[in-house]
Scaffold this active site. Structure first.
Site, PDB file in Angstrom:
ATOM      1  CG  ASP A  25     -45.059 -21.793   0.167  1.00 12.60           C
ATOM      2  OD1 ASP A  25     -44.007 -22.505  -0.383  1.00 12.60           O
ATOM      3  OD2 ASP A  25     -45.393 -21.694   1.136  1.00 12.60           O
ATOM      4  CE1 TYR A  78     -48.459 -24.175   6.195  1.00 19.89           C
ATOM      5  CE2 TYR A  78     -48.503 -22.949   4.147  1.00 19.89           C
ATOM      6  CZ  TYR A  78     -47.790 -23.385   5.067  1.00 19.89           C
ATOM      7  OH  TYR A  78     -46.421 -23.593   5.067  1.00 19.89           O
ATOM      8  CE  LYS A 102     -44.385 -25.163   1.894  1.00 16.73           C
ATOM      9  NZ  LYS A 102     -45.562 -24.243   2.208  1.00 16.73           N
ATOM     10  CG  HIS A 139     -45.539 -28.981   5.348  1.00 18.78           C
ATOM     11  ND1 HIS A 139     -46.675 -28.354   5.323  1.00 18.78           N
ATOM     12  CD2 HIS A 139     -44.699 -27.810   5.809  1.00 18.78           C
ATOM     13  CE1 HIS A 139     -46.730 -27.284   5.681  1.00 18.78           C
ATOM     14  NE2 HIS A 139     -45.757 -26.816   6.127  1.00 18.78           N
TER      15      HIS A 139
HETATM   16  P1  NDP Z   1     -43.263 -14.184   7.556  1.00 17.54           P
HETATM   17  O1  NDP Z   1     -42.042 -13.940   8.035  1.00 17.54           O
HETATM   18  O2  NDP Z   1     -43.769 -14.084   6.312  1.00 17.54           O
HETATM   19  O3  NDP Z   1     -44.311 -12.921   8.626  1.00 17.54           O
HETATM   20  C1  NDP Z   1     -45.607 -12.783   8.572  1.00 17.54           C
HETATM   21  C2  NDP Z   1     -45.963 -12.002   9.581  1.00 17.54           C
HETATM   22  O4  NDP Z   1     -45.379 -10.500   9.416  1.00 17.54           O
HETATM   23  C3  NDP Z   1     -47.373 -11.764   9.716  1.00 17.54           C
HETATM   24  O5  NDP Z   1     -47.564 -11.578  10.931  1.00 17.54           O
HETATM   25  C4  NDP Z   1     -47.546 -10.466   8.828  1.00 17.54           C
HETATM   26  O6  NDP Z   1     -48.906  -9.823   9.198  1.00 17.54           O
HETATM   27  C5  NDP Z   1     -46.496  -9.693   9.018  1.00 17.54           C
HETATM   28  N1  NDP Z   1     -45.783  -8.991   7.843  1.00 17.54           N
HETATM   29  C6  NDP Z   1     -46.117  -9.252   6.617  1.00 17.54           C
HETATM   30  N2  NDP Z   1     -45.582  -8.296   5.758  1.00 17.54           N
HETATM   31  C7  NDP Z   1     -45.010  -7.129   6.910  1.00 17.54           C
HETATM   32  C8  NDP Z   1     -44.416  -5.993   6.379  1.00 17.54           C
HETATM   33  N3  NDP Z   1     -43.716  -5.448   5.337  1.00 17.54           N
HETATM   34  N4  NDP Z   1     -44.021  -5.254   7.724  1.00 17.54           N
HETATM   35  C9  NDP Z   1     -44.167  -5.859   8.873  1.00 17.54           C
HETATM   36  N5  NDP Z   1     -44.863  -7.105   9.158  1.00 17.54           N
HETATM   37  C10 NDP Z   1     -45.293  -7.729   8.095  1.00 17.54           C
HETATM   38  O7  NDP Z   1     -43.784 -15.482   8.252  1.00 17.54           O
HETATM   39  P2  NDP Z   1     -44.505 -16.974   7.997  1.00 17.54           P
HETATM   40  O8  NDP Z   1     -44.107 -17.822   8.989  1.00 17.54           O
HETATM   41  O9  NDP Z   1     -45.942 -16.946   7.447  1.00 17.54           O
HETATM   42  O10 NDP Z   1     -43.787 -17.455   6.672  1.00 17.54           O
HETATM   43  C11 NDP Z   1     -43.962 -16.958   5.307  1.00 17.54           C
HETATM   44  C12 NDP Z   1     -44.526 -18.307   4.304  1.00 17.54           C
HETATM   45  O11 NDP Z   1     -43.555 -19.225   4.431  1.00 17.54           O
HETATM   46  C13 NDP Z   1     -45.624 -18.892   5.062  1.00 17.54           C
HETATM   47  O12 NDP Z   1     -46.903 -18.105   5.151  1.00 17.54           O
HETATM   48  C14 NDP Z   1     -45.548 -20.205   4.615  1.00 17.54           C
HETATM   49  O13 NDP Z   1     -46.272 -20.038   3.046  1.00 17.54           O
HETATM   50  C15 NDP Z   1     -44.200 -20.493   4.343  1.00 17.54           C
HETATM   51  N6  NDP Z   1     -43.600 -21.174   5.308  1.00 17.54           N
HETATM   52  C16 NDP Z   1     -43.240 -22.589   5.226  1.00 17.54           C
HETATM   53  C17 NDP Z   1     -42.921 -23.493   6.324  1.00 17.54           C
HETATM   54  C18 NDP Z   1     -42.518 -24.841   6.156  1.00 17.54           C
HETATM   55  O14 NDP Z   1     -42.567 -25.691   7.103  1.00 17.54           O
HETATM   56  N7  NDP Z   1     -42.229 -25.138   4.824  1.00 17.54           N
HETATM   57  C19 NDP Z   1     -43.058 -22.907   7.741  1.00 17.54           C
HETATM   58  C20 NDP Z   1     -43.246 -21.398   7.743  1.00 17.54           C
HETATM   59  C21 NDP Z   1     -43.734 -20.818   6.753  1.00 17.54           C
HETATM   60  P3  NDP Z   1     -49.942  -9.501   8.407  1.00 17.54           P
HETATM   61  O15 NDP Z   1     -50.479 -10.582   7.556  1.00 17.54           O
HETATM   62  O16 NDP Z   1     -50.971  -8.673   9.330  1.00 17.54           O
HETATM   63  O17 NDP Z   1     -49.365  -8.463   7.223  1.00 17.54           O
HETATM   64  C1  1BO Z   2     -48.143 -25.831  10.295  1.00 14.96           C
HETATM   65  C2  1BO Z   2     -46.647 -26.216   9.541  1.00 14.96           C
HETATM   66  C3  1BO Z   2     -45.629 -24.987   9.691  1.00 14.96           C
HETATM   67  C4  1BO Z   2     -45.877 -24.175   8.759  1.00 14.96           C
HETATM   68  O1  1BO Z   2     -45.335 -24.593   7.464  1.00 14.96           O
END
Ligand code: NDP
Ligand code: 1BO
Ligand code: 1BO
Length: 320
Positions: free
Chosen positions: A55, A60, A88, A121
């Site tokens: 994704d 990003y 997106k 998005h």
């Molecule tokens: P997540 O809920 O996936 O959390 C990511 C965080 O958790 C990072 O700090 C990561 O650190 C940490 N992490 C990852 N794996 C573990 C684990 N097993 N145990 C403990 N901590 C962990 O957050 P996101 O907000 O990034 O959401 C996931 C994805 O969803 C995004 O990356 C994006 O692709 C999508 N998204 C879409 C949105 C939209 O508007 N459509 C909005 C927000 C997200 P580290 O990298 O150091 O492991």
């Molecule tokens: C910047 C937009 C939030 C993550 O999808």
């Protein structure tokens, strides 16, 4: 959940079947804030951990890196048709004439000739160079119907297999469905035990729209993996808190896109097949207070003085 056939490493990976009939692998790698190692993370996820779903989004700023990772995986023998790539359309491009050029730029950066899923998005149009939070006049009128028609044309022309929306409300979804010839196949929304998003989830189920849970771990480093309730269930099941949160999403019937830039966590986060969270422990997880969204949209779209959105509640049509 649709059963799946593809065997990935040691794991069996489930898929969901979308309205279109296309299969979407249930766990994808998130790439928001994925940083300079994104190409490596994507390659590791696919070739070592068994992910087949990534994704990303133009906003990003990592699509070129994602593209390099995908390319490397394909050079290592993975077929394009076995990968599911989501991107997106960003808010500054929410005008009909910008939809196709935006997608073309994404395809170029990803080094692909089609993507599997293209989302709106956020359903708010921003002026180019808009500030965070937006200044007066930087949140513009959004021609939802006109933009969606262009998204549909991308499907017709084979550039995108499916189209979807993120961060929608029931109000906006129903407005879109009134004019859509191709209804959204997927709705992506924030979802974890600290924000179950039940109202929107139920609305999508009723309308036959598949849901992808974003920020399944609670998004930041200070996330739900450190919640004592999640830790307790994880200890009991001999799994990690991250795995419990991802499995929770799967058991609710959503696909899920955890992000990690650490190889070990990337691998850990997809070891979520072949076991279940028992009913009693799901209940324990559901006892976590449904408190608040992490992503309120406030920073991106709210101008408390000038509007048009003066509060996060307005962003979400006062639905929750
Ligand atoms: P997540 O809920 O996936 O959390 C990511 C965080 O958790 C990072 O700090 C990561 O650190 C940490 N992490 C990852 N794996 C573990 C684990 N097993 N145990 C403990 N901590 C962990 O957050 P996101 O907000 O990034 O959401 C996931 C994805 O969803 C995004 O990356 C994006 O692709 C999508 N998204 C879409 C949105 C939209 O508007 N459509 C909005 C927000 C997200 P580290 O990298 O150091 O492991
Ligand atoms: C910047 C937009 C939030 C993550 O999808
Ligand atoms: C399966 C868990 C449901 C939480 O609302």
């Amino acid at each position: 959940m649709a059963s799946a056939k593809a065997t990935m490493g040691q794991e069996k990976q489930d898929h969901f079947v979308l309205k279109s009939g296309h299969a979407m692998p249930a766990v994808g790698l998130g790439t928001w804030r994925a940083g300079s190692d994104t190409a490596h993370s994507v390659q590791t996820a696919i070739t070592e951990a068994g992910y087949r779903h990534v994704d990303t989004a133009a906003e990003y700023g990592v699509e070129k890196e994602v593209g390099k990772g995908l390319r490397a995986a394909m050079e290592a023998g993975i077929d394009r048709k076995d990968l599911f790539v989501t991107s997106k359309l960003w808010c500054t491009n929410l005008v009909p004439e910008r939809v196709r050029p935006a997608l073309e730029s994404t395809l170029k950066d990803l080094q692909l000739d089609y993507i599997d899923l293209y989302h709106i998005h956020w359903p708010f149009r921003l002026k180019d160079g808009a500030h965070k939070p937006p200044e007066a006049g930087e949140v513009l009128e959004f021609d939802m119907e006109g933009v969606w028609k262009e998204m549909e044309n991308l499907v017709k022309d084979g550039l995108v297999k499916d189209i979807g929306v993120c961060n929608y409300t029931v109000t906006k979804l129903d407005r879109l469905l009134r004019s859509a010839k191709i209804p959204p196949a997927v709705c992506q929304m924030e979802m974890h035990p600290g924000w179950k998003n039940d109202k929107m989830f139920e609305a999508c189920k009723k309308r036959g729209i598949h849901v992808t849970a974003y920020s399944p771990l609670g998004s930041s480093e200070k996330n739900l993996a450190h919640d004592p309730v999640v830790e307790k269930v994880a200890n009991k099941l001999n799994k990690t808190p991250g795995q419990v949160l991802i499995r929770w999403a799967l058991q609710r019937g959503t696909s899920v896109i955890p992000k990690s830039s650490k190889d070990e966590r990337i691998k850990e986060n997809i070891q979520v097949f072949g076991w279940e969270i028992p009913e009693e422990d799901l209940k324990v997880l559901c006892s976590i207070k449904d408190e608040k969204r992490v992503l309120t949209g406030e920073e991106l779209f709210v101008n408390k003085t000038h509007g048009p959105y003066k509060s996060a509640s307005e962003v979400w049509d006062h639905e929750n």
